[in-house]
Scaffold this active site. Structure first.
Site, mmCIF file in Angstrom:
data_model
loop_
_atom_site.group_PDB
_atom_site.id
_atom_site.type_symbol
_atom_site.label_atom_id
_atom_site.label_comp_id
_atom_site.label_asym_id
_atom_site.label_seq_id
_atom_site.Cartn_x
_atom_site.Cartn_y
_atom_site.Cartn_z
ATOM 1 N N ARG A 103 0.573 7.642 -4.968
ATOM 2 C CA ARG A 103 1.037 9.186 -5.083
ATOM 3 C C ARG A 103 0.042 9.867 -5.933
ATOM 4 N NH1 ARG A 103 6.740 11.224 -7.808
ATOM 5 N NH2 ARG A 103 5.705 10.919 -9.739
ATOM 6 N N THR A 107 -0.538 16.585 -6.802
ATOM 7 C CA THR A 107 0.073 17.259 -5.556
ATOM 8 C C THR A 107 1.477 16.547 -5.152
ATOM 9 O OG1 THR A 107 -0.968 15.575 -3.981
ATOM 10 C CG2 THR A 107 -1.894 17.780 -4.660
ATOM 11 N N ASP A 203 7.106 5.007 -15.447
ATOM 12 C CA ASP A 203 6.272 4.573 -14.141
ATOM 13 C C ASP A 203 6.471 3.072 -13.948
ATOM 14 O OD1 ASP A 203 3.240 5.715 -12.800
ATOM 15 O OD2 ASP A 203 3.824 3.656 -13.069
ATOM 16 N N ASP A 206 3.277 1.038 -14.014
ATOM 17 C CA ASP A 206 2.777 0.841 -15.454
ATOM 18 C C ASP A 206 3.566 -0.240 -16.380
ATOM 19 O OD1 ASP A 206 0.693 2.420 -14.722
ATOM 20 O OD2 ASP A 206 1.428 4.208 -15.954
HETATM 21 O O1 LIG Z 1 8.913 9.021 -4.318
HETATM 22 P P1 LIG Z 1 7.588 9.406 -4.568
HETATM 23 O O2 LIG Z 1 7.537 10.674 -5.499
HETATM 24 O O3 LIG Z 1 6.481 9.226 -3.510
HETATM 25 O O4 LIG Z 1 7.097 8.346 -5.595
HETATM 26 C C1 LIG Z 1 7.535 7.110 -5.667
HETATM 27 C C2 LIG Z 1 6.101 6.217 -5.685
HETATM 28 O O5 LIG Z 1 5.336 6.392 -6.943
HETATM 29 C C3 LIG Z 1 5.298 5.023 -7.813
HETATM 30 O O6 LIG Z 1 3.878 4.448 -7.007
HETATM 31 P P2 LIG Z 1 2.438 4.954 -7.608
HETATM 32 O O7 LIG Z 1 1.991 6.156 -7.000
HETATM 33 O O8 LIG Z 1 2.918 5.458 -9.031
HETATM 34 O O9 LIG Z 1 1.694 3.934 -7.529
HETATM 35 P P3 LIG Z 1 1.804 2.024 -8.286
HETATM 36 O O10 LIG Z 1 2.949 1.582 -7.711
HETATM 37 O O11 LIG Z 1 0.383 1.698 -7.850
HETATM 38 O O12 LIG Z 1 1.944 2.499 -9.644
HETATM 39 C C4 LIG Z 1 6.401 4.265 -7.032
HETATM 40 O O13 LIG Z 1 6.270 2.879 -7.258
HETATM 41 C C5 LIG Z 1 6.469 4.615 -5.690
HETATM 42 O O14 LIG Z 1 5.812 4.074 -4.516
HETATM 43 O O1 LIG Z 2 9.751 8.230 -12.034
HETATM 44 C C1 LIG Z 2 9.034 7.884 -11.331
HETATM 45 C C2 LIG Z 2 8.622 8.551 -10.429
HETATM 46 C C3 LIG Z 2 7.442 7.998 -9.545
HETATM 47 N N1 LIG Z 2 6.832 6.771 -9.951
HETATM 48 C C4 LIG Z 2 7.443 6.142 -10.847
HETATM 49 O O2 LIG Z 2 6.785 5.181 -10.907
HETATM 50 N N2 LIG Z 2 8.341 6.720 -11.552
HETATM 51 MG MG LIG Z 3 2.830 4.232 -10.516
#
Ligand SMILES: O=P(O)(O)OC[C@H]1O[C@H](OP(=O)(O)OP(=O)(O)O)[C@H](O)[C@@H]1O
Ligand SMILES: O=c1cc[nH]c(=O)[nH]1
Ligand SMILES: [Mg+2]
Length: 212
Positions: A103, A107, A203, A206
């Site tokens: 994400r 944006t 997150d 993370d």
């Molecule tokens: O419903 P949304 O608003 O789309 O957000 C949720 C997404 O955000 C996080 O991923 P992230 O983009 O942080 O990637 P990562 O798993 O590599 O940390 C999470 O694991 C979801 O995939």
């Molecule tokens: O709360 C949130 C939203 C998006 N992605 C995450 O990892 N945590």
């Molecule tokens: Mg993430």
């Protein structure tokens, strides 16, 4: 679209520790793994089965086996990887496909950076793994990707969901005619101005794997 919040004291207990900011990464990974196995028990209630008869040492016994083709489990990288082992423990014969999505934090749009899935998913039952359903952009794009390849139905397993994300998916797939289910350990209050689930757990990627 159907959404189910799994209501069980063990789920609530593990989720509470997962949320706690003092929980370190090794413990977070273990709890995420345990939680997804509990969610998987509910999420696979509709898994396709075939009637069979086996011979016990005493007599024939009627039973069931999981149908072929095997379900496809799709973790959304990166954070969804933390749910894979817990899911495969219950569905060891499933196949696994991968979607890498991130994400854009300014944006809140989801971008796909990797795909490794069968080209033809006709007739397949799919289980998508992503710990966080926030705006729904990521899961919506993932589900659309699977439907575009012919998937029959999709069940998403999430550790936490926000009402905004569920509403987004509801609207996006209204009238698609394909069954979609979201199974989660908790439905939180809302999203904050940065698109994070509140109270949430931060997150997920993370906390599983470190800050990048
Ligand atoms: O419903 P949304 O608003 O789309 O957000 C949720 C997404 O955000 C996080 O991923 P992230 O983009 O942080 O990637 P990562 O798993 O590599 O940390 C999470 O694991 C979801 O995939
Ligand atoms: O709360 C949130 C939203 C998006 N992605 C995450 O990892 N945590
Ligand atoms: Mg993430």
């Amino acid at each position: 679209m159907e959404s189910l919040v799994v209501d069980h004291p063990l789920v609530a207990h593990k989720l509470t520790t997962l949320r706690d900011v003092r929980t370190d990464s090794p413990t977070f990974r273990r709890l995420a793994d345990e939680l997804v196995t509990l969610l998987a028990y509910e999420a696979t209630r509709d898994v396709r089965i075939t009637d069979v008869t086996v011979q016990t040492p005493l007599a024939p016994a009627h039973g069931i086996r999981l149908s072929r083709p095997a379900p496809l489990v799709v973790p959304i990288l990166r954070a969804g990887l933390g749910m894979l082992d817990g899911m495969m423990r219950l569905l060891p014969t499933a196949e696994v496909g991968f979607l890498g999505m991130i994400r854009d934090e300014s944006t809140l749009e989801a971008q796909t950076y990797a795909t490794r899935l069968p080209e033809d998913l006709s007739g397949r039952q799919c289980y998508v793994l992503d710990p966080m359903l926030a705006t729904g952009g990521t899961l919506g794009a993932a589900i659309q990707f699977l439907f575009d390849r012919g998937a029959e139905d999709v069940t998403a397993l999430c550790l936490l969901a926000a009402p905004e994300g569920v509403a987004y998916l509801d609207k996006m797939f209204q009238g698609s005619g394909k069954p979609i289910r979201v199974v989660t350990a908790g439905m939180d209050e809302r999203l904050n101005e940065n698109g994070y689930i509140v109270p949430g757990l931060g997150d997920a990627g993370d906390r599983l794997y470190g800050v990048v």
